[in-house]
Scaffold this motif. Structure first.
Motif, PDB file in Angstrom:
ATOM      1  N   THR A  55      26.840 -31.121   1.817  1.00  0.00           N
ATOM      2  CA  THR A  55      26.900 -31.391   3.254  1.00  0.00           C
ATOM      3  C   THR A  55      25.749 -32.278   3.704  1.00  0.00           C
ATOM      4  OG1 THR A  55      27.968 -29.249   3.608  1.00  0.00           O
ATOM      5  CG2 THR A  55      27.011 -30.322   5.524  1.00  0.00           C
ATOM      6  N   ALA A  78      33.242 -31.430   8.530  1.00  0.00           N
ATOM      7  CA  ALA A  78      34.411 -31.646   7.671  1.00  0.00           C
ATOM      8  C   ALA A  78      34.079 -31.330   6.213  1.00  0.00           C
ATOM      9  CB  ALA A  78      34.892 -33.094   7.800  1.00  0.00           C
ATOM     10  N   GLY A  79      32.863 -31.717   5.786  1.00  0.00           N
ATOM     11  CA  GLY A  79      32.442 -31.399   4.432  1.00  0.00           C
ATOM     12  C   GLY A  79      32.322 -29.895   4.212  1.00  0.00           C
ATOM     13  N   ALA A  82      36.019 -28.515   4.046  1.00  0.00           N
ATOM     14  CA  ALA A  82      36.677 -28.943   2.813  1.00  0.00           C
ATOM     15  C   ALA A  82      36.048 -28.287   1.592  1.00  0.00           C
ATOM     16  CB  ALA A  82      36.597 -30.465   2.689  1.00  0.00           C
ATOM     17  N   GLY A  83      34.732 -28.233   1.554  1.00  0.00           N
ATOM     18  CA  GLY A  83      34.054 -27.632   0.419  1.00  0.00           C
ATOM     19  C   GLY A  83      34.311 -26.135   0.303  1.00  0.00           C
ATOM     20  N   CYS A  85      36.920 -24.472   1.424  1.00  0.00           N
ATOM     21  CA  CYS A  85      38.309 -24.291   0.979  1.00  0.00           C
ATOM     22  C   CYS A  85      38.450 -24.583  -0.509  1.00  0.00           C
ATOM     23  CB  CYS A  85      39.239 -25.182   1.790  1.00  0.00           C
ATOM     24  SG  CYS A  85      39.416 -24.709   3.520  1.00  0.00           S
ATOM     25  N   SER A  86      37.810 -25.657  -0.952  1.00  0.00           N
ATOM     26  CA  SER A  86      37.877 -26.017  -2.363  1.00  0.00           C
ATOM     27  C   SER A  86      37.264 -24.936  -3.247  1.00  0.00           C
ATOM     28  CB  SER A  86      37.155 -27.349  -2.587  1.00  0.00           C
ATOM     29  OG  SER A  86      37.141 -27.692  -3.960  1.00  0.00           O
TER      30      SER A  86
END
Length: 224
Positions: A55, A78-79, A82-83, A85-86
């Motif tokens: 981030t 957003a990072g 997304a991170g 969730c990943s």
């Protein structure tokens, strides 16, 4: 002594005699519990470190080409999402796959036992492995929370700063301090040299932020 017995004092000052084999088993179980807790803590520290570095690097990349605070914070957010969730999906799939493998192995051991092959010890080992595995959902949530805990630090550092250069400096400063803390905690949990581990983690984070910032600024300046 012939019976290999140990005497343990309990809270009411009475003495309880426990066979030596049982004491050894209790000690092994206690060691396993502490080992599992250490692994979970270490994984949490690594997840938080990943969230922090990724981030902060994203925010530094955008901050190197735009002085818009909103764009920088939105990119970091957003990072984070997304991170997290990943990490959660990856951990869920990984643990679930490991559970499937262990369960399949246990079924094979049971089938071999029915066919007359003596595998009671191996079957018991496989059963213990299945029991010791974490829940896929719990592992996914733990990974997502650990990543988010690290990722939120640079976001909070930049959220209330309007001056562009000050904002970049504060993000780097907060990220550096957090990296040092993660390095120390990881070294303590892994029983590694604290100084060397902290420098390694800090240097890695600096490299990630510098490379992301430099390449983003290069691509932004060329107009690609």
């Amino acid at each position: 002594m012939a019976d290999h017995q140990q005497v343990i004092n309990v809270a009411d000052q009475t003495k309880v005699s426990i066979p030596g084999a049982d004491v050894e088993r209790l000690e092994v179980e206690e060691d396993i519990n502490y080992t599992q807790r250490g692994q979970w803590l270490r994984a949490a520290v690594l997840g938080a470190n990943d969230g922090l570095v990724s981030t902060a690097s994203l925010m530094m990349g955008i901050g190197s080409v735009k002085d818009d605070a909103k764009a920088m914070i939105l990119t970091g957010f957003a990072g984070l999402v997304a991170g997290a969730c990943s990490m959660a999906i990856g951990e869920f799939v990984s643990v679930y796959s490991q559970v499937d493998i262990e369960v399949a192995q246990l079924k094979r051991q049971k089938r071999m036992s029915r066919d007359g092959v003596e595998n009671e010890e191996e079957e018991e080992e496989e059963r213990e492995k299945v029991v010791q595995l974490p829940s896929p959902v719990q592992a996914a949530l733990a990974s997502a929370l650990a990543f988010s805990a690290g990722a939120v630090l640079p976001l909070l550092a930049a959220a209330f700063l309007k001056e562009w250069k000050v904002r970049l400096g504060v993000v780097v400063g907060v990220a550096s301090l957090a990296l040092l803390v993660f390095g120390v905690v990881g070294a303590v949990l892994g029983r590694a040299p604290v100084g060397r581990s902290s420098v390694r983690v800090l240097t890695g984070g600096w490299l990630a932020m510098a490379i992301t910032s430099g390449l983003t600024k290069l691509i932004g300046s060329t107009g690609l």
